[in-house]
Design an enzyme around this catalytic site. Structure first.
Site, PDB file in Angstrom:
ATOM      1  N   ARG A  53       0.865  -1.176   0.000  1.00 36.44           N
ATOM      2  CA  ARG A  53       0.000   0.000   0.000  1.00 36.44           C
ATOM      3  C   ARG A  53       0.914   1.242   0.000  1.00 36.44           C
ATOM      4  NH1 ARG A  53       1.783   1.737   3.964  1.00 36.44           N
ATOM      5  NH2 ARG A  53       0.698   3.705   3.700  1.00 36.44           N
ATOM      6  N   ASP A 243      -1.608  11.047  -2.101  1.00 38.62           N
ATOM      7  CA  ASP A 243      -1.920  10.028  -3.110  1.00 38.62           C
ATOM      8  C   ASP A 243      -2.193  10.634  -4.478  1.00 38.62           C
ATOM      9  OD1 ASP A 243      -2.935   9.171  -0.281  1.00 38.62           O
ATOM     10  OD2 ASP A 243      -2.369   7.362  -1.364  1.00 38.62           O
TER      11      ASP A 243
END
Ligand code: MRU
Length: 367
Positions: A53, A243
């Site tokens: 992740r 992100d």
């Protein structure tokens, strides 16, 4: 970074030269385990279940996922199928799409027999580039920490961070943590407030673990604590990861980041975002309206997992049966709340002009 004193990356090519090794992040901090992945499905599952992740790391993982898919079938159709499957795993971090585009560009015009080698080559380059970028981010961010340390009369520089933008979220060193590790290694007194980061607790489980492995002083706090600490002068700066950053400098990051930015603004605490350039999405402008926000399963919110006193890992329910639960994984912090973007090319203003001047070759996708 080192795990039990041994230099370790988060993803690697195994000794057989083709299968991919990862740290399984779902078993941290209680167990350090690795996995060997051999197929596209393995990789897609690892990304979706968050064994790997963090925006930059899922980009590299996806790149290697295409390599594994091409080993089985290097046709155009399979290349397309693999990219679609990987793209569907996590929608918010743009690094995943960026990395897939890079791999497709590297193999598309190659004859079928050359495609596998070309894909592995580009995937390895992307991994190495990530490490170099994080080193540059670290050096630019270090200067900010040094300036604060020079102004402070006593005590360590207190940095607050949210989620895990550490080396576990990238290939090595981290984005938000890179300046912290460099400062610590240089002997600058530094202490990190680690937001636990509900619902998955990436701060409590991952950031705290990796800071501990490197010997960086840190304190885990409940997500709601940051505002109080800032009101009492106990936070010198905030550094978070991201992100996706839009062309106008809006920042999408783990849910709760926006609230920290508001508290920082109200208390005059500098709020920095550390990012590698593949995280910039020059095709989007208004982050609030345009960035897709991943919604994840209710069980992440309605349960907690931890270690019992006798060493068992158990998951318990913390929400009444029947209560509705919502799990928005990310939020958007508008550019106006951001003091600066720490990139591999320096600390930039969170504006269209700032980003375009620093990355003119990528700004073509700008709308
Ligand atoms: O959902 P995750 O854990 O993959 O989220 C990614 C993150 O760790 C953060 O949002 C982070 O700050 C950006 S990745 C460097």
């Amino acid at each position: 970074m080192k795990v039990d004193g041994k230099p370790t990356r988060t993803i690697w090519l195994e000794a057989d030269g083709w299968s991919i090794g990862i740290i399984d992040q779902t078993t941290l901090p209680h167990r350090f385990t690795k996995q060997r992945l051999t197929t596209l499905d393995d990789m897609a599952r690892a990304i979706k279940s968050m064994q790997v992740r963090g925006a930059p790391l899922i980009g590299v993982a996806a790149a290697y996922g295409v390599c594994l898919a091409l080993r089985a079938d290097s046709s155009d159709e399979n290349l397309e199928r693999a990219c679609a499957a990987l793209l569907a795993t996590r929608p918010t971090a743009i690094n995943l799409k960026w990395a897939l585009d890079e791999i497709v560009a590297a193999v598309r015009n190659q004859p079928r027999e050359a495609r596998i080698a070309a894909a592995y080559r580009r995937a390895a380059e992307i991994a190495d580039e990530d490490v170099a970028i994080n080193q540059a981010i670290g050096h630019h961010g270090l200067k900010l920490i040094e300036d604060i340390a020079a102004r402070k009369n006593s005590g360590p520089v207190n940095v607050l961070t949210h989620c895990n933008a550490g080396w576990l979220a990238v290939v090595d060193l981290g984005s938000a943590t890179a300046p912290i590790y460099l400062a610590h290694d240089k002997g600058i007194g530094i202490h990190v407030w680690v937001d636990e980061t509900r619902p998955r607790n990436q701060g409590a489980s991952l950031t705290a673990w990796e800071l501990g492995q490197h010997g960086v002083p840190h304190t885990v706090i409940a997500d709601n604590t940051g505002g109080h600490l800032m009101q009492h002068g106990m936070v010198d700066m905030v550094i978070v990861g991201t992100d996706r950053v839009t062309a106008q400098g809006d920042v999408c990051n783990k849910i709760g980041t926006y609230l920290k930015a508001l508290a920082a603004k109200d208390n005059g605490v500098p709020f920095y975002v550390a990012l590698p350039s593949p995280t910039i999405d020059f095709t989007l402008s208004d982050g609030l309206r345009e960035i897709p926000i991943e919604q994840r399963g209710a069980e992440e919110q309605s349960t907690m997992t931890g270690r019992t006193p006798d060493g068992r890992i158990e998951t318990v329910q913390i929400v009444p049966d029947g209560s509705a639960v919502a799990n928005y994984a990310f939020d958007v912090t508008p550019a106006r709340l951001i003091t600066g973007l720490i990139t591999e090319r320096g600390v930039l203003k969170a504006t269209r002009e700032g980003l375009t001047a620093a990355f003119p070759e990528r700004a073509g996708g700008n709308r």
